[in-house]
Write an enzyme that holds these catalytic residues in place. Structure first.
Site, PDB file in Angstrom:
ATOM      1  N   ARG A 126      -0.635   8.788 -14.877  1.00 26.55           N
ATOM      2  CA  ARG A 126      -0.610   8.126 -13.579  1.00 26.55           C
ATOM      3  C   ARG A 126      -1.855   7.268 -13.382  1.00 26.55           C
ATOM      4  NH1 ARG A 126       3.493   9.184 -13.741  1.00 26.55           N
ATOM      5  NH2 ARG A 126       4.931  10.533 -12.647  1.00 26.55           N
TER       6      ARG A 126
ATOM      7  N   ASP B  50       2.771   6.784  15.166  1.00 22.67           N
ATOM      8  CA  ASP B  50       3.211   7.800  14.205  1.00 22.67           C
ATOM      9  C   ASP B  50       4.044   8.829  14.977  1.00 22.67           C
ATOM     10  OD1 ASP B  50       1.754   8.714  11.201  1.00 22.67           O
ATOM     11  OD2 ASP B  50       3.199  10.056  12.179  1.00 22.67           O
TER      12      ASP B  50
ATOM     13  N   TYR C 194      13.785   6.985  -3.006  1.00 25.79           N
ATOM     14  CA  TYR C 194      12.544   6.537  -2.355  1.00 25.79           C
ATOM     15  C   TYR C 194      12.262   5.078  -2.728  1.00 25.79           C
ATOM     16  CZ  TYR C 194       7.476   5.996  -1.726  1.00 25.79           C
ATOM     17  OH  TYR C 194       6.232   5.531  -1.380  1.00 25.79           O
TER      18      TYR C 194
HETATM   19  N1  LIG Z   1      -0.057   7.699  -1.167  1.00 25.23           N
HETATM   20  C1  LIG Z   1       0.373   6.979  -2.194  1.00 25.23           C
HETATM   21  O1  LIG Z   1      -0.042   7.223  -3.342  1.00 25.23           O
HETATM   22  C2  LIG Z   1       1.354   5.868  -2.002  1.00 25.23           C
HETATM   23  C3  LIG Z   1       1.835   5.212  -3.141  1.00 25.23           C
HETATM   24  C4  LIG Z   1       2.741   4.176  -2.972  1.00 25.23           C
HETATM   25  C5  LIG Z   1       3.121   3.776  -1.708  1.00 25.23           C
HETATM   26  N2  LIG Z   1       2.662   4.428  -0.621  1.00 25.23           N
HETATM   27  C6  LIG Z   1       3.120   3.978   0.702  1.00 25.23           C
HETATM   28  O2  LIG Z   1       2.006   3.931   1.570  1.00 25.23           O
HETATM   29  C7  LIG Z   1       2.403   4.312   2.894  1.00 25.23           C
HETATM   30  C8  LIG Z   1       1.515   5.437   3.387  1.00 25.23           C
HETATM   31  O3  LIG Z   1       1.610   6.531   2.484  1.00 25.23           O
HETATM   32  P1  LIG Z   1       0.853   7.911   2.729  1.00 25.23           P
HETATM   33  O4  LIG Z   1       0.541   8.486   1.406  1.00 25.23           O
HETATM   34  O5  LIG Z   1      -0.220   7.714   3.738  1.00 25.23           O
HETATM   35  O6  LIG Z   1       2.044   8.765   3.343  1.00 25.23           O
HETATM   36  P2  LIG Z   1       2.031   9.865   4.502  1.00 25.23           P
HETATM   37  O7  LIG Z   1       3.339  10.574   4.379  1.00 25.23           O
HETATM   38  O8  LIG Z   1       0.771  10.641   4.475  1.00 25.23           O
HETATM   39  O9  LIG Z   1       2.041   8.965   5.826  1.00 25.23           O
HETATM   40  C9  LIG Z   1       3.208   8.398   6.360  1.00 25.23           C
HETATM   41  C10 LIG Z   1       3.139   8.568   7.856  1.00 25.23           C
HETATM   42  O10 LIG Z   1       4.315   7.984   8.441  1.00 25.23           O
HETATM   43  C11 LIG Z   1       4.725   8.820   9.511  1.00 25.23           C
HETATM   44  N3  LIG Z   1       6.157   8.601   9.746  1.00 25.23           N
HETATM   45  C12 LIG Z   1       7.191   8.953   8.939  1.00 25.23           C
HETATM   46  N4  LIG Z   1       8.352   8.597   9.511  1.00 25.23           N
HETATM   47  C13 LIG Z   1       8.040   8.009  10.688  1.00 25.23           C
HETATM   48  C14 LIG Z   1       8.814   7.444  11.735  1.00 25.23           C
HETATM   49  N5  LIG Z   1      10.157   7.433  11.665  1.00 25.23           N
HETATM   50  N6  LIG Z   1       8.184   6.932  12.811  1.00 25.23           N
HETATM   51  C15 LIG Z   1       6.818   6.969  12.897  1.00 25.23           C
HETATM   52  N7  LIG Z   1       6.041   7.490  11.939  1.00 25.23           N
HETATM   53  C16 LIG Z   1       6.644   8.013  10.857  1.00 25.23           C
HETATM   54  C17 LIG Z   1       4.429  10.234   9.041  1.00 25.23           C
HETATM   55  O11 LIG Z   1       4.307  11.154  10.107  1.00 25.23           O
HETATM   56  C18 LIG Z   1       3.114  10.031   8.287  1.00 25.23           C
HETATM   57  O12 LIG Z   1       2.011  10.251   9.136  1.00 25.23           O
HETATM   58  C19 LIG Z   1       3.875   4.672   2.806  1.00 25.23           C
HETATM   59  O13 LIG Z   1       4.618   3.564   3.238  1.00 25.23           O
HETATM   60  C20 LIG Z   1       4.111   4.910   1.335  1.00 25.23           C
HETATM   61  O14 LIG Z   1       5.451   4.612   0.963  1.00 25.23           O
HETATM   62  C21 LIG Z   1       1.789   5.478  -0.734  1.00 25.23           C
END
Ligand SMILES: NC(=O)c1ccc[n+]([C@@H]2O[C@H](COP(=O)([O-])OP(=O)(O)OC[C@H]3O[C@@H](n4cnc5c(N)ncnc54)[C@H](O)[C@@H]3O)[C@@H](O)[C@H]2O)c1
Length: 317
Positions: A207, A33, A139
């Site tokens: 949602r 991360d 997105y």
């Molecule tokens: N939370 C939801 O409801 C939800 C819904 C649909 C999809 N998702 C997908 O699930 C995954 C996780 O989501 P989340 O809610 O935990 O998001 P989040 O933003 O809490 O976690 C994403 C993590 O990725 C890290 N990150 C971002 N860019 C980076 C890079 N260039 N290099 C290394 N690390 C990087 C961030 O620091 C963060 O810790 C994502 O791919 C998101 O698209 C989440």
């Protein structure tokens, strides 16, 4: 020897919860991360944590000898994606490709990609099944780009890829520090601080909310059950709630008497999401945490963490 799993986005909401669950299950976890959105305090001590960008070539050696990859790192903040589409594509498409390439070269057995229900933005059938997608916003398009490369690697290199389309995941460690945090965290944190919660639009948007522990049950199943390989799954609860109903549920627990403030609609948000869970349930999984239970666990977490952080660093929220 312990099986080793690489989790990208390990300091984020879902990644940090997943890493804990994998450690509990006896796996070794290497977490990547860059802390752009996640926080180091989210990362369990048991994780071999590497602070770096998923686009960096230096990540490749980390995949040597790994048994599986959960690729969760992404730019997830919708307004940031709209304001900086090149950055969104750079992380969510090119970054995903770099992770796929690292996994391919290291011959990692299994690759699990965190996709999104935003893939269904233009589809008006509820509950929504996996067959048809229509990503519209930046997105959604960027996550779709990443998913497309996953499919490409599956075909080109017979890579064992599973794609998970999460709906609204909620629970502890969800990022409440954002300018516009995810709806539940936002309501809870404001109401705990004695501030009125903000509803964007009328509050009628519905949602499909799924608790993070249920999502992790499915993660383990996908990791350990060969029937999940090469497939795409919705991961939701199969029930949806309006934003106003979520407010009422939280108010029912906190009893603050605080009425919502209504602000203009945020652009790019779907009116309704609702998952068809037929494919995931066919593997024997089902969501178990009811929204009332999930909300009280989330409130408990935010009470203990967020308010403590606020007290030690005023203005941080
Ligand atoms: N939370 C939801 O409801 C939800 C819904 C649909 C999809 N998702 C997908 O699930 C995954 C996780 O989501 P989340 O809610 O935990 O998001 P989040 O933003 O809490 O976690 C994403 C993590 O990725 C890290 N990150 C971002 N860019 C980076 C890079 N260039 N290099 C290394 N690390 C990087 C961030 O620091 C963060 O810790 C994502 O791919 C998101 O698209 C989440």
């Amino acid at each position: 020897m312990q099986n080793r799993i690489v989790v990208t986005g390990v300091a984020g909401f879902i990644g940090s919860n997943l890493a804990k669950r994998l450690l509990d299950r006896g796996y070794a976890v290497t977490g990547i991360d860059n802390l752009s959105a996640g926080t180091a305090e989210n990362v369990d001590q048991g994780v071999e944590f590497i602070e770096t960008d998923i686009r960096a070539p230096e990540i490749h050696p980390l995949f040597e000898g790994a048994d599986a990859v959960f690729h969760l790192a992404a730019k997830t903040c919708l307004p940031e994606c709209v304001n900086n589409p090149l950055e969104a594509a750079s992380i969510n498409v090119v970054g995903t490709l770099n992770v796929l390439e690292a996994a391919r070269r290291a011959k990692v057995r299994k690759f699990i990609y965190a996709d999104t229900s935003a893939e269904y933005e233009g589809i008006n059938e509820f509950p929504t099944c996996e067959e048809r997608i229509q990503p519209i916003g930046v997105y959604a398009a960027s996550k779709h780009g990443g998913a497309t490369f996953c499919e490409s690697y599956r075909h080109l290199y017979s890579m064992n890829v599973t794609i998970l389309r999460y709906f609204n995941v909620y629970g502890p460690a969800q990022d409440w520090r954002r300018v516009i945090p995810p709806v539940m965290s936002s309501f809870i944190i404001r109401m705990l601080q004695g501030e009125r919660p903000v509803i964007y639009g009328t509050g009628e948007k519905r949602r499909d909310f799924v608790y993070v522990d249920d999502v992790n049950d499915f993660h383990l199943l996908v990791l350990e059950d060969q029937r999940a390989s090469g497939k795409v799954f919705n991961v939701g609860s199969g029930i949806n709630f309006s934003v106003s109903e979520v407010y009422q549920l939280i108010e029912g627990v906190l009893m603050t008497g605080l009425e919502p403030i209504y602000k203009p609609e945020l652009t790019g948000e779907a009116e309704v999401t609702l998952a068809d869970l037929g494919a995931a349930k066919a593997l024997g999984w089902k969501p178990r945490v009811a929204i009332t239970e999930g909300l009280s666990r989330t409130i408990e977490y935010l009470q203990s963490r967020a308010l403590k952080a606020k007290a030690s660093s005023p203005g941080a929220i």
